[in-house]
Every structure is written in C-alpha cells, then in structure tokens.
Write a protein that holds these residues in place. Structure first.
Motif: not given
Ligand SMILES: *[C@@H]1O[C@H](CO)[C@@H](O)[C@H](O)[C@H]1NC(C)=O
Ligand SMILES: *[C@@H]1O[C@H](CO)[C@@H](O)[C@H](O)[C@H]1NC(C)=O
Ligand SMILES: *[C@@H]1O[C@H](CO)[C@@H](O)[C@H](O)[C@H]1NC(C)=O
Ligand SMILES: *[C@@H]1O[C@H](CO)[C@@H](O)[C@H](O)[C@H]1NC(C)=O
Ligand SMILES: *[C@@H]1O[C@H](CO)[C@@H](O)[C@H](O)[C@H]1NC(C)=O
Ligand SMILES: *[C@@H]1O[C@H](CO)[C@@H](O)[C@H](O)[C@H]1NC(C)=O
Ligand SMILES: *[C@@H]1O[C@H](CO)[C@@H](O)[C@H](O)[C@H]1NC(C)=O
Ligand SMILES: [Ca+2]
Length: 550
Positions: A116, A119, A121, A127-128, A301
C-alpha cells in the motif's frame, strides 16, 4: 517532472501481434519529439535531408522520467513489524484516548501490508502500510523499508515519502548503487540533528555549487507540526538542480554542462536501491508517554520516486522486460545500462554519450571493428590507435588501456592477471595482482592471481603466514607459541615474538634463572622462585636470606 514533457507511463515491450500498439507507440514518439524542447535529449536519431538525400543523425539521448514506484520491489524488516498479526488496537497522536482503531492482517479492510506504499490510490481512498505499535518500549521501534529496482536509475525530481499520523522523529535514507551489496547514507532526518547524529542541522538551500552533493542532516521534516499539515519527508533533488539551473530550472543547459564536468554530480543522483531506516516514530511533540504506547507507530501511504533509467545517454526508451527494467540501447551499445559496445562494434573503447554540446549532445557511438573510423587491427576496445612497425612488418595497437598490453592489447600488463569471467574486450579483463608487498617476492602473479611468496608467507596474495610463523611486516618464524615453543617458568608469549619472563628468569623461553654464581638472589627478583631456581640459589647463593615462597 523535470525532463518529461510527455508524461506517459513506461511502455511495455510491444509484441509482434500488436500492430495497433506499435502504431500508437510510433505516434507517441512523434508527439514527444514534436513537443521536445532543445536540450531534452529525447531522440537518439533523426532522419535529416541533405543534398545527398536523407541520412540519419545520431544524438545523445535518455529515457523520460517516470514514477519508479510502479517498478519497485519493497521489503519491510524485521519480519513481523507490519501490524495486524495478531490483530492490534491503536490510536492516533491527535486522538490518544480513543484507541478503538484496529489493524488486522486477515481482514482486507483493516490490513496495512507493504504494497500500500506503492499503490495508485483511487477515489481519494487513502491506503497505507502500518507498523506495530511501540508496545515494547523502551526497546526502540525500528523498521527498514528496502526498495530495489535491479536497474541503475537517476533521480529527476524530489523524492517524497508520505507519512500518515505523523513523520518519524529520527530516520535515515540510504542508497546503494550496486544492487544492495553496499550502502551509503543519502540524507539524515531528525528533530535534533546534533543530538542524534552529531551533525549540524542543514537545509538544502544552504548548499552551494561547491557542496551540492554533501550528505546533510535536516530537521525540516522531523519536527511535530500535527500529523495532517505536513506529511512528506523529502529528498530535495529540484533544489539541488536549482543551484545550477536557477530557481525555476530555466537554465537546464548549465546543469547538463555541470553534469559532464563536475566530479560526482551525476553519481549523486544515481542509485539501484533505496532504504528507509525508521529509527523513532512521531511523538506528538512531547516525551514518550509510557501509559499510552498504542499511539506510537509508523504509517506510510506513498513513496514517490521520480527517476529515469540510467542508460549512459545511449537510449531513449526503457522497457519492462520479464519484470526488469531494461534500456533499449542505440548507438551500437548493449547491456542493461548500455554500458558496453555490441559485439563486432569495438573499434574504439566504449564511452557514455555526452550532454555536450547542447542541445543535442554527442552520441559517442560504438563503431564496427574494421570500419574506417576504427582500423583493421583488433585492439579489443582497449586502444583506438594502431601503428605499422616497418621493421617487423606488423600493425600493432598503441597505448593499450585497461592494463592490457600486446599487439592486439590481448595480454595483461605485468602485475595484472586475466579475469576469467570477462571477455577479452571487457574493461575489467585485467585484475591487479595485489601481492602483499611484505609477503611476496615481487608484484607479479600467475594466471589465476597467485603471487610468489617469500619464505614463511602463504595465501594467494602472500598476506598470510605458514604455521609456526607470525606476521610482522612479513612472516617470521615464531619465537614462542602455545604449543611447541612454550615460555617456561611462568613467562607469557607476547605476539609470538618473545617471552615476557618473570623477573627472575631470562633466556628466549625464560628457561634460565637470573641468579648466577656469586650474585645475590635476594629481594624482588626472588619473590616467587621456582623449584629449579631455589635449587640453583641453594647451590650458589644465599638460601637463608631468601624469604619463603608464598
Ligand atoms: C536495518 O538495516 C541496517 C543496515 O543493514 C541494519 O543494521 C539494521 O539491523 C536493520 N534494522 C532492522 C530493524 O532490520
Ligand atoms: C536483474 O536484471 C538482469 C538484467 O535485466 C537480469 O538478468 C537478472 O535476472 C535480474 N535479477 C533479478 C533478481 O531479477
Ligand atoms: C507530498 O508527496 C506527494 C507525493 O507522494 C506529492 O504529490 C506532494 O506534492 C507532496 N507535497 C508536498 C507539500 O511536497
Ligand atoms: C556549503 O557551503 C556554503 C558556503 O561555503 C556554506 O555556507 C554551507 O554551510 C555549506 N553547506 C554544508 C552542508 O556544508
Ligand atoms: C552502428 O555502427 C555502424 C557502423 O559503424 C553505423 O553505420 C551505424 O550508424 C551505427 N548505428 C547506430 C545506431 O549508431
Ligand atoms: C571480472 O569480470 C566481470 C565481468 O565483466 C566483472 O563483473 C568483475 O567485476 C571482474 N572482476 C574484477 C575483480 O574486476
Ligand atoms: C597459480 O598458482 C597456484 C598456486 O601455486 C596454482 O594452484 C595455480 O594452478 C596456478 N595457476 C596457473 C594458471 O598457473
Ligand atoms: Ca497508498
């Protein structure tokens, strides 16, 4: 992003079954070249018309800048540092008494795995990755985030690490240029640099042309300002470029000129791996509150790494092939970073392309062996000059480089030996013998790198000693040891060189008493006489005068 007027994602290698894709690539290329400003080095060649028709012109070229987080492999250490296994409660520094949040690795909605951090987002969903909390306090809460690309890259803009719930109070960013074999610090981050790293706090804007590649410690990203307003910890690349290119990076030509002339400048931005060493989490501006350790942890994140593949100015494309980034080498070069001439193109030794002269640079193309710009004499790329020796009627290479010698630069110079894993045209084909000066007879070695050792010395480089010998600027026979040549009468062996004897003994192995005929064995010299000494003393000296043994 710097040097990236057409921000397209890195293209996968087109396959033959995708003509439409190929067409799109071609169109994209056209579009890019149309928008490319001078000095961007986006084209390796172009067809120009002259009086004799169309000919290809070749230029120095480099791939565009990308978001390299798309290609990174991330590893988090130690194992078990990621929260959620077993499930764990936590709270935040801003809401320290509402510890109802939960991290649970088995529940996709509550899990915070490492991926994450890289990624994309969507829909504003944050997301983290998250670590366990500092429940083991005062044991430090340590985590390493290692990122590898298996490819040399060059930073093109600021690197940002985005922390949720507060930035660490102590952190080090490391880099490796050799795929993780060795590491060096890139930047130190602490709320108190002097106290933590014994370094004065600096800002990148304190840097000047003379020290732009200095590794600094900064307090700018570690002090508590609340967890929401400033989330990024940054490695400032843009500000370093600005030292040469001006605050708005208007004058990139100056930067490119410095890249060519200033030692270590390009290398400073080059890496294959990065590592974050998280050494202490955010504390919320106070001391650690031991009664509520559930609010101390790390959460990241996003890690944004804007960079381009390092292709030594021999490629304008870098593709993901079999999961690895690979320069699409031009100029008759090859290798992951276009760091070699192609087979059959080694008339001259390989050279990186050059940014100079602007705007198109110099391609430093590898040329075919035997072509007019080279010669008929094969020098395996170690020389670009040949000379005809009239009296021998042979053509021979002149000034062989890379520690080679011979008519075709096919041998190694004295003091060097042939690298068995390198081809004859490799720059590292000859390896220094490195014979130990003290231990070897001379600085030459045989074909596998073994030096000729002096008596008593051993090992490939003659830097070891045979049994029964000790090292003291060369190998010398032991005077004493712990096995055969034992120091006697309580003496101790000092570095195999001599016995340190008790005061009343002497001799190489302390085998001899100091008391001699007619001499006084009284006093300090006879405090602990051995049986033998006592006997000698009794025979020759004042037995009655000696104090009894303790
Ligand atoms: C992080 O890496 C450094 C350097 O290799 C190592 O000394 C340290 O033990 C590592 N820390 C953790 C928590 O794995
Ligand atoms: C790294 O890249 C090279 C060249 O692309 C490849 O041969 C090698 O297998 C890669 N290593 C890993 C671990 O992927
Ligand atoms: C923080 O980092 C993100 C990338 O992760 C970037 O888009 C953003 O501009 C950065 N913010 C600041 C203030 O530098
Ligand atoms: C760089 O040099 C300038 C001027 O000499 C100096 O003021 C500054 O402190 C130096 N920066 C570092 C990090 O040493
Ligand atoms: C490769 O070398 C040949 C011969 O020297 C030359 O004609 C050709 O233009 C080179 N190719 C590139 C892409 O530079
Ligand atoms: C021997 O050659 C290989 C292949 O080029 C190279 O990777 C290696 O570093 C060389 N060894 C030494 C000791 O130079
Ligand atoms: C070099 O010397 C070592 C040790 O004497 C020997 O084992 C090796 O075979 C020699 N190599 C060559 C190529 O002569
Ligand atoms: Ca994310």
């Amino acid at each position: 992003m710097i040097g990236a007027p057409c921000a397209s994602p890195l293209r996968r290698a087109p396959t033959a079954s995708q003509p439409a894709m190929l067409l799109r690539v071609a169109l994209l290329l056209l579009h890019c070249s149309a928008s490319a400003l001078g000095g961007k080095y986006e084209l390796c060649k172009s067809l120009v018309s002259t009086d004799d028709g169309s000919v290809w012109e070749h230029y120095a070229c480099q791939p565009r800048s990308e978001s390299m987080k798309d290609y990174v492999r991330i590893k988090v250490d130690p194992p078990g540092i990621t929260c959620g296994n077993p499930p764990e409660r936590f709270c935040t520094l801003e809401n320290p008494y509402l510890c109802s949040d939960e991290c649970d690795a088995s529940n996709p909605d509550l899990a915070h795995p490492p991926q994450l951090m890289q990624d994309r987002e969507r829909h504003g969903l944050l997301t983290y990755w998250q670590s366990v909390t500092w429940r083991r306090h005062p044991e430090p809460l340590l985590a390493n985030i290692s990122m590898s690309w298996n490819k040399s890259l060059e930073l093109t803009d600021d690197l940002h690490v985005t922390f949720e719930y507060g930035r660490p109070t102590i952190m080090v960013l490391d880099k490796s240029v050799d795929h993780g074999r060795s590491w060096q610090p890139y930047q130190y981050y602490a709320d108190d640099c002097l106290d933590t790293f014994n370094m004065p706090a600096k800002r990148v804007r304190d840097l000047t042309a003379a020290n732009v590649t200095r590794v600094i410690c900064t307090e700018q990203y570690s002090r508590w300002v609340g967890s929401k307003s400033h989330k990024n910890v940054t490695l400032e690349v843009r500000a370093r470029f600005a030292v040469f290119a001006g605050p708005r990076l208007h004058n990139m030509d100056t930067l490119y000129t410095r890249m060519e002339s200033m030692k270590g400048l390009r290398d400073f931005f080059t890496f294959t791996n990065l590592r974050l060493r998280l050494l202490r989490p955010a504390l919320g501006g106070t001391y650690v509150q031991r009664d509520n350790l559930l609010k101390y942890f790390y959460a990241i994140s996003n890690i944004e790494v804007p960079a381009r593949c390092k292709c030594n100015l021999h490629a304008s494309q870098c593709l993901l092939l079999d999961g690895n980034l690979q320069c699409q080498c031009e100029h008759n070069t090859t290798g992951q970073d276009c760091q070699r001439c192609k087979k059959g193109f080694k008339a001259k030794s390989w050279k990186a392309g050059s940014y100079l002269p602007t705007p198109n640079g110099t391609p430093n193309t590898c040329t075919i062996a035997g072509s007019p710009s080279g010669s008929n004499c094969e020098c395996y790329g170690h020389s670009n000059r040949c000379s005809y020796l009239e009296f021998l009627k042979i053509v021979t290479c002149v000034s062989c480089k890379h520690n080679t010698r011979g008519q075709n630069c096919q041998h190694c110079r004295l003091g060097y030996f042939r690298n068995a894993s390198a081809e004859l045209d490799d720059e590292s084909v000859c390896i220094e013998c490195n014979c130990n000066q003290m231990g070897s007879l001379h600085d030459r070695c045989n074909g596998t790198g073994f030096c000729q050792c002096k008596d008593g010395a051993a090992g490939p480089k003659c830097d070891e000693c045979l049994p029964g010998h000790h090292w003291k600027q060369g190998c010398y026979p032991n005077v004493c040891d712990d096995e055969m040549l034992l120091c006697q009468n309580g003496g101790t062996c000092h570095q195999n060189q001599k016995c340190a004897c008790a005061p009343e003994f002497k001799g190489v192995l302390c085998q001899q008493a100091r008391c001699e005929a007619g001499k006084d064995c009284n006093g300090a010299a006879a405090r602990r006489p051995s049986a033998a000494a006592l006997l000698l003393c009794a025979l020759f000296g004042g037995l009655l005068a000696a104090p009894p043994p303790r």
